[in-house]
Design a protein around this motif. Sequence first.
Motif, short mmCIF file in Angstrom:
data_model
loop_
_atom_site.label_atom_id
_atom_site.label_comp_id
_atom_site.label_asym_id
_atom_site.label_seq_id
_atom_site.Cartn_x
_atom_site.Cartn_y
_atom_site.Cartn_z
N MET A 154 11.67 2.05 -4.61
CA MET A 154 12.10 2.74 -5.82
C MET A 154 11.88 1.78 -6.98
SD MET A 154 13.95 5.56 -6.83
CE MET A 154 14.97 6.04 -8.21
N GLY A 155 10.74 1.93 -7.66
CA GLY A 155 10.44 1.04 -8.76
C GLY A 155 9.71 -0.21 -8.34
N ARG A 156 9.23 -0.28 -7.12
CA ARG A 156 8.45 -1.43 -6.64
C ARG A 156 6.97 -1.10 -6.68
NH1 ARG A 156 11.16 -5.32 -3.87
NH2 ARG A 156 13.38 -4.97 -3.65
N ASP A 157 6.16 -2.13 -6.92
CA ASP A 157 4.71 -1.96 -6.92
C ASP A 157 4.21 -2.16 -5.50
OD1 ASP A 157 2.03 -1.82 -7.43
OD2 ASP A 157 1.91 -3.77 -8.43
N ILE A 158 3.97 -1.06 -4.79
CA ILE A 158 3.50 -1.17 -3.40
C ILE A 158 2.00 -0.98 -3.28
CG2 ILE A 158 5.72 -0.45 -2.43
CD1 ILE A 158 4.47 2.34 -2.01
N THR A 159 1.34 -0.55 -4.35
CA THR A 159 -0.11 -0.34 -4.29
C THR A 159 -0.88 -1.51 -4.89
OG1 THR A 159 -0.09 0.83 -6.41
CG2 THR A 159 0.14 2.16 -4.40
N GLY A 160 -0.19 -2.41 -5.59
CA GLY A 160 -0.84 -3.58 -6.17
C GLY A 160 -1.58 -3.30 -7.46
N ASP A 161 -1.33 -2.16 -8.10
CA ASP A 161 -2.03 -1.84 -9.35
C ASP A 161 -1.22 -2.20 -10.59
OD1 ASP A 161 -0.06 0.05 -9.23
OD2 ASP A 161 -1.38 1.78 -9.48
N GLY A 162 -0.06 -2.81 -10.38
CA GLY A 162 0.77 -3.23 -11.51
C GLY A 162 1.76 -2.19 -11.99
N SER A 163 1.72 -0.99 -11.44
CA SER A 163 2.65 0.08 -11.83
C SER A 163 3.69 0.29 -10.73
CB SER A 163 1.92 1.39 -12.07
OG SER A 163 1.07 1.28 -13.18
N PRO A 164 4.94 0.56 -11.11
CA PRO A 164 5.96 0.83 -10.09
C PRO A 164 5.74 2.19 -9.43
CG PRO A 164 6.87 1.14 -12.28
CD PRO A 164 5.48 0.63 -12.47
N GLU A 165 6.21 2.30 -8.20
CA GLU A 165 6.08 3.55 -7.45
C GLU A 165 7.42 4.00 -6.89
OE1 GLU A 165 2.14 2.24 -7.96
OE2 GLU A 165 3.46 1.12 -6.62
N ILE A 166 7.44 5.27 -6.55
CA ILE A 166 8.54 5.86 -5.79
C ILE A 166 7.91 6.43 -4.53
CG2 ILE A 166 10.26 7.72 -5.68
CD1 ILE A 166 10.51 7.54 -8.70
N ALA A 167 8.50 6.13 -3.39
CA ALA A 167 8.01 6.68 -2.12
C ALA A 167 9.13 7.46 -1.47
CB ALA A 167 7.52 5.57 -1.21
N ILE A 168 8.84 8.70 -1.12
CA ILE A 168 9.84 9.58 -0.50
C ILE A 168 9.29 10.08 0.82
CG2 ILE A 168 11.10 11.76 -0.75
CD1 ILE A 168 11.08 11.30 -3.76
N THR A 169 10.10 9.96 1.86
CA THR A 169 9.73 10.43 3.19
C THR A 169 10.32 11.81 3.41
OG1 THR A 169 9.68 8.17 4.04
CG2 THR A 169 9.82 9.94 5.66
N GLU A 170 9.48 12.73 3.85
CA GLU A 170 9.93 14.07 4.22
C GLU A 170 9.89 14.16 5.74
OE1 GLU A 170 8.63 18.78 3.98
OE2 GLU A 170 7.43 17.27 2.94
N TRP A 171 11.03 14.43 6.33
CA TRP A 171 11.09 14.62 7.78
C TRP A 171 10.95 16.09 8.07
CZ3 TRP A 171 10.65 10.53 10.77
CH2 TRP A 171 10.99 9.28 10.24
N ALA A 172 9.78 16.46 8.58
CA ALA A 172 9.52 17.86 8.89
C ALA A 172 10.18 18.23 10.22
CB ALA A 172 8.03 18.13 8.96
N THR A 173 10.08 17.34 11.20
CA THR A 173 10.76 17.51 12.50
C THR A 173 11.25 16.13 12.91
OG1 THR A 173 8.81 17.05 13.86
CG2 THR A 173 9.09 19.32 13.14
N ARG A 174 11.78 16.03 14.09
CA ARG A 174 12.27 14.73 14.56
C ARG A 174 11.12 13.75 14.78
NH1 ARG A 174 17.60 14.62 15.75
NH2 ARG A 174 18.63 16.61 16.14
N TRP A 175 9.90 14.25 14.99
CA TRP A 175 8.78 13.37 15.32
C TRP A 175 7.73 13.31 14.22
CZ3 TRP A 175 10.22 17.27 18.93
CH2 TRP A 175 11.07 16.80 19.94
N ALA A 176 7.74 14.19 13.30
CA ALA A 176 6.69 14.23 12.28
C ALA A 176 7.28 14.01 10.89
CB ALA A 176 5.96 15.57 12.32
#
Length: 198
Positions: A154-176
Amino acid sequence: MKPGKCPGCCKSEFVADLTDVRQVPSNRPVRELSISNVGRCFLWATFVVLILGAVIAALYAGSFRAPGPVVWDGRFGDYEVRIYRKQKESLVYRISEHLPRPFARLGFRLAGDSPNAAFEIRKNGRRIHHQFGFAFEISEISTGAVSERKVEIMGRDITGDGSPEIAITEWATRWASVLHVFECGESFRAIATVESLG
């Protein structure tokens, strides 16, 4: 004079009366209802209905109605993320979450079940993105330390392009799951959607 017969003078007066009655011509042209006119009216009506339908669909698509209360709320800079979730899961959801992703999605679609969860991203208090799904959470990464402490993306640069990102995980099922990554610097944009079959 025989009964039932009119004298000649009567006949001439009657004919004169008929000839004096004239129709006043109208200045307005007479419109005839033809197939081409009906076709044009039908096309215009269809066009108007399509435009109204598109406007209503756009308004409906842009609307956001939380499926439940806020279960997570986080901020950084001008951005805020809110995650919503139903308090009580439906029977369809409880059954579908144990199925493989394609069957789970089909189950939800056939049952017409309302979304179980949603998230929204706001900038300066204004909603700029929202999405519905099964279950959402802010993604985490390991710090690499001995303790293996996990930190939310949340607000961390995980792509290395100098811009902060937000990453959200969607759990569709228990395995996916599906990873949604958004750039949240000066401008906002969706960067990637990565699907995991588990």
